[in-house]
Design an enzyme around this catalytic site. Sequence first.
Site, PDB file in Angstrom:
ATOM      1  N   HIS A  59      22.419  -7.364 -35.072  1.00  0.00           N
ATOM      2  CA  HIS A  59      22.653  -6.647 -33.812  1.00  0.00           C
ATOM      3  C   HIS A  59      22.216  -7.482 -32.629  1.00  0.00           C
ATOM      4  CE1 HIS A  59      23.211  -2.699 -31.629  1.00  0.00           C
ATOM      5  NE2 HIS A  59      22.684  -3.483 -30.707  1.00  0.00           N
ATOM      6  N   HIS A  61      23.541  -8.969 -28.388  1.00  0.00           N
ATOM      7  CA  HIS A  61      24.458  -8.891 -27.238  1.00  0.00           C
ATOM      8  C   HIS A  61      24.585 -10.285 -26.632  1.00  0.00           C
ATOM      9  CE1 HIS A  61      24.765  -4.455 -27.025  1.00  0.00           C
ATOM     10  NE2 HIS A  61      23.614  -4.548 -27.664  1.00  0.00           N
ATOM     11  N   GLN A 154      30.423  -0.389 -23.446  1.00  0.00           N
ATOM     12  CA  GLN A 154      29.080  -0.176 -22.875  1.00  0.00           C
ATOM     13  C   GLN A 154      29.003   1.052 -21.970  1.00  0.00           C
ATOM     14  OE1 GLN A 154      25.729  -2.372 -22.589  1.00  0.00           O
ATOM     15  NE2 GLN A 154      25.522  -0.168 -22.350  1.00  0.00           N
ATOM     16  N   HIS A 212      26.129   1.945 -31.465  1.00  0.00           N
ATOM     17  CA  HIS A 212      24.847   2.279 -30.853  1.00  0.00           C
ATOM     18  C   HIS A 212      24.761   3.797 -30.963  1.00  0.00           C
ATOM     19  CE1 HIS A 212      25.233  -1.719 -29.209  1.00  0.00           C
ATOM     20  NE2 HIS A 212      24.078  -1.632 -28.594  1.00  0.00           N
ATOM     21  N   GLU A 215      20.325   6.220 -29.149  1.00  0.00           N
ATOM     22  CA  GLU A 215      19.302   5.317 -28.600  1.00  0.00           C
ATOM     23  C   GLU A 215      18.632   6.019 -27.416  1.00  0.00           C
ATOM     24  OE1 GLU A 215      20.537   1.464 -27.162  1.00  0.00           O
ATOM     25  OE2 GLU A 215      18.486   0.713 -27.077  1.00  0.00           O
ATOM     26  N   ASP A 311      18.847  -7.878 -30.887  1.00  0.00           N
ATOM     27  CA  ASP A 311      19.422  -7.064 -29.817  1.00  0.00           C
ATOM     28  C   ASP A 311      19.574  -7.853 -28.511  1.00  0.00           C
ATOM     29  OD1 ASP A 311      20.568  -4.874 -28.598  1.00  0.00           O
ATOM     30  OD2 ASP A 311      18.773  -3.635 -28.580  1.00  0.00           O
ATOM     31  N   TRP A 317      17.886  -6.170 -20.309  1.00  0.00           N
ATOM     32  CA  TRP A 317      17.075  -5.186 -21.033  1.00  0.00           C
ATOM     33  C   TRP A 317      15.749  -5.760 -21.541  1.00  0.00           C
ATOM     34  CZ3 TRP A 317      22.349  -5.772 -21.442  1.00  0.00           C
ATOM     35  CH2 TRP A 317      23.108  -4.680 -20.998  1.00  0.00           C
TER      36      TRP A 317
HETATM   37 ZN    ZN Z   1      22.452  -3.097 -28.657  1.00  0.00          ZN
END
Ligand code: ZN
Length: 431
Positions: A59, A61, A154, A212, A215, A311, A317
């Site tokens: 996982h 991005h 997203q 996802h 979350e 991630d 993030w």
């Molecule tokens: Zn993610």
Amino acid sequence: MSADLLIRHATLPDGRTDTDVLALNGRIAAVGSALAAPAGAPEVDAAGQLLSPPFVDAHFHMDATLSQGLPRVNRSGTLLEGIQLWGELKPLLTEEAIAERALQYCDWAVARGLLAIRSHVDVCDERLLAVRALLEVKRRVAPYLDLQLVAFPQDGVLRAPGALENLKRALDLGVEVVGGIPHFERTMADGAESVRLLCELAAERGLRVDMHCDESDDPLSRHVETLAFHTQRLALHGRVTGSHLTSMHSMDNYYVSKLIPLMAEAQLHTVANPLINITLQGRHDSYPKRRGMTRVPELMAAGINVGFGHDCVMDPWYALGSGDMLEVASMGLHVAQMTSVQGQRQCFDAVTVNNARILGLEGYGLDVGCRADFVLLQATSPEEALRLRAQRLLVVRGGTVLSRMAPAVAQLALPGRPARVDFTRHPMATR
Ligand SMILES: [Zn+2]
């Protein structure tokens, strides 16, 4: 890339010691002791260090990686400000800059022995810039790294205008997994509807699903239940992954006792992202603050395949990270309190074999016939590799050495003490 190579005197993750591994034409041809060396094959003496299959990240991005600070930093540290910040950055992105950052990250990954990554790619952009950039990166890194892409809406496949059409266009261009973000849709009902339609789309096209899911810290978020339901209904068993699942941390225990068997029946794979969710979740709590990770040991005990993902690395993030899956596993074992020897082994598996199953990697492992892909770690066991975040002495793909790293060793100048320390073995262990 396919070559011959003989590794001598390795320790394997299952505990076998003094083992040789022979790679011929890019595949593992023999595993045993004192193997005969074919003429001309280079030999490496592992000297008892740990030879593992490569790390796998289930996982990530990659379209956002290494963009930290563009156009500003995340002040609140929350998931929602991160999504907002990514929205501010998107109009400023270029295909070239995304590809350049992704390629730099792939260099880091290879040096860390990470040779397969599943990356989500945002499809909520008419121009599909990130999709085009990462498809090009996938093509360029293919000789040394498996990059699997997930079409990730997203901004919500129902919430964002045109997102479903853009997601389908991304799949038409060659993105191979269907993504989703039901907890970001406007209502719980819209979230459930998004799971239904995305699972149906995957079933029609014969694709895998990775969403996802839940979350949040909301104990009443129910999307993984819906995901398990549609997985069963559409006979997608073993092809669907629920990522994050952080709400499960806060759910009612009785409800979870019903949910986990449902997920096991559907043969869902699950991914926890320990580094990210321990920092993003619980931001609305005062004290006590909840741990932002799903119920890893309980899912594993139910026979559900659990992987750990990185991630994010230096993006809207998460400001940290360096492509080190041992750091990911180390955080996972701390947050889940999996400190027993068995627990530590399970966390090592969560960044190697479990993630390989999630991606559906062909020929992964150290058995005869597998691809000759492996990493030599400066450690004598998986637990020691975790404790030390061990150096990757050698990273091999198809029998070809891709990367070498010097051992971590300090020269000491202490009266009456050894001149060299490398942290690997307690002196008592060698007596
Ligand atoms: Zn993610």
